[in-house]
Design an enzyme around this catalytic site. Structure first.
Site: not given
Ligand code: BES
Ligand code: ZN
Ligand code: ZN
Length: 491
Positions: A255, A260, A267, A278, A337, A339, A341
């Site tokens: 990834k 992000d 966020k 990220d 968010d 993103e 996937r």
């Molecule tokens: N990049 C984040 C995940 C992340 C969280 C990485 C904390 C490092 C530390 C990812 O893109 C994300 O935002 N995931 C969301 C998914 C949700 C919106 C379904 C999450 O984990 O909240």
């Molecule tokens: Zn992310």
């Molecule tokens: Zn994200």
């Protein structure tokens, strides 16, 4: 830092710190008869090194009017394994650094009988390199507490090989840390591509970077959508290493969100402040490729990074959008968010269709939920193939980077069904939970039946605490894990 093996101790003069690993109640194996070592023995006999969590004790001794510092490192006999040796030695080296050790001697033969497994003593060297790392590029006053030369006193016969491998493994891990630690304004998708090209040139693998127009031609619309909100346009980075005459190629995907923000599903500022990390999956894959090529592994690999920024602008994608992915499957975006996937879906389709790989391992900082499930010291893995997962498990035991397998429970799939498209990118509105599992299930939809392991490194790739083997920031998680996996896939 210069690291070498010495088989005999000719001169003690040059060292300012001596690191002495020992096992409690075991006779010291200091063959040297010099008074100095007699003194060390006496100190050890008379000290009752109380159980110290850190396992590290220091003292100073005079040698020919010259003060030497001794760092005693307790190795617990019942805990001699890769992870404990790595962490123990990291503590020892960290202490050495703190007391300003520059020219350091390690009396490794004192415990070599006990650590006589290649993978274990190789870790003592990795610990030296990785605990000596500091990201001080943007400090005008550079960190001075760094070891400059390190001699391992040991007769272990293939220690030379361990030195070579540990140097390569550490260099790849350090590259991974450097990339993760760069601020987002400097490490854009374009720069990440340039770094991959530079690494490929220096260590021996081919890198092609595709620009936005070419990505459009490939119809990677899910990937493109994520990057639409930024003037720093997406780059598709493809790395190819050929180490075997066989046809078979194994696939890696990382990834590569160089930032992000969450996009319109923005966020909170606290979680946004470290989102330059990220792209830690991409960094781990680039780091691993560097180690693999340096070590000339007999294996063919294709590694893909769909690099972009998730930002907000008048051009950014929106919750409610429906994207036609490269696979032809339509994806409803209900959370911008989620993103990662989306980029992975197209990266996986690309590597399957264009490179015909026999298996795929992806590394991704994919979900915050993996931190809730496993904490920050263990990555979560998901797989559709037990045999392939066993390889990753074995690699994890060798590299010392912990993993834990979680299930791809079909029952949870319900929550990513869409009313308007083939699938949706988040479970929003559902109470089913299992955020890391549903993310994996989403990727699996694009994997179909290729043997696959997904490694969620959202927790392990970044540390807010100083660890013995890593400063705050990028940990370098995954580069050595993937290198060891590739080693197990050699033919
Ligand atoms: N990049 C984040 C995940 C992340 C969280 C990485 C904390 C490092 C530390 C990812 O893109 C994300 O935002 N995931 C969301 C998914 C949700 C919106 C379904 C999450 O984990 O909240
Ligand atoms: Zn992310
Ligand atoms: Zn994200």
């Amino acid at each position: 830092m210069e690291i070498k093996q010495i088989r005999e101790l000719k001169d003690l003069k040059k060292y300012d710190v001596i690191l002495l690993p020992f096992i409690k109640n075991k006779e010291l194996k200091l063959e040297e008869t010099k008074d100095f070592f007699e003194n060390i023995k006496n100190i050890m006999k008379s000290s009752d090194f109380k159980d110290n969590e850190d396992q590290v004790y220091t003292t100073s001794l005079l040698y020919n009017d010259n003060l030497k510092k001794i760092v005693f490192l307790e190795i617990k006999e019942d805990k001699i394994d890769i992870k404990n040796i790595f962490e123990g030695f990291s503590k020892g080296f960290k202490k050495t650094r703190q007391i300003k050790g520059k020219n350091v001697l390690v009396l490794l033969d004192n415990i070599s009988e006990k650590i006589n497994d290649y993978n274990i003593y190789e870790k003592t060297v990795e610990a030296a390199y990785l605990s000596n790392y500091i990201f001080d590029k943007y400090k005008t006053k550079k960190e001075t507490k760094k070891i400059t030369s390190l001699d391992f006193l040991t007769k272990i016969h293939d220690f030379e090989n361990a030195l070579i491998e540990a140097k390569a493994a550490s260099d790849g891990t350090i590259l991974c840390r450097d990339l993760v630690n760069e601020p987002p304004m400097r490490l854009t998708p374009e720069k990440l591509g340039e770094e991959a090209v530079k690494t490929g040139k220096n260590s021996g693998f081919k890198v092609t970077v595709y620009d936005k127009k070419e990505i459009e031609e490939l119809k990677m619309n899910a990937f493109l959508a994520v990057g639409k909100g930024s003037v720093n346009t997406p780059k598709l980075i493809v790395m190819e290493y050929k180490g075997s005459d066989k046809e078979e190629k194994i696939g890696l995907v990382g990834k590569g969100l160089t930032y992000d923000s969450g996009g319109y599903s923005i966020k909170p500022s606290k979680s946004m402040s470290t989102m330059q990390s990220d792209m830690a999956g991409a960094a781990a894959v680039i780091g691993a490729m560097k180690i693999i090529a340096t070590m000339n592994l007999k294996v063919n690999i294709v590694a893909v990074v769909a690099a972009c920024e998730n930002r907000i602008s008048h051009e950014a994608y929106l919750p409610g959008d429906i994207l036609e992915s490269m696979s032809g499957k339509f994806i409803e975006v209900n959370n911008t968010d989620a993103e990662g996937r989306l980029t992975l879906a197209d990266a996986v389709t690309y590597i399957k269709e264009k490179h015909k790989v026999i298996s795929i391992v992806d590394l991704a900082t994919l979900t915050g939920a993996i931190i809730t499930a496993l904490g920050k010291r263990r990555a979560g893995t998901f797989s559709n193939n037990d045999e392939l997962h066993e390889k990753i498990e074995k690699a994890s035991r060798i590299s010392g980077e912990k993993i834990w397998r979680l299930p791809c429970d079909e029952e949870l799939k319900e929550s990513i069904k869409s009313n308007v498209a083939d699938i949706r990118n988040s479970t929003q509105g559902s109470t089913i939970g299992g955020g890391s599992i549903t993310a994996a299930l989403f990727i699996e939809e694009f994997i179909e039946d290729i043997p696959w392991v997904h490694i969620d490194i959202a927790g392990t790739s970044w540390t807010d605490m100083t660890l013995s083997y890593s400063e705050k920031g990028g940990v370098g998680y995954g580069a050595r894990l993937i290198y060891n996996y590739a080693k197990l896939m050699e033919n």
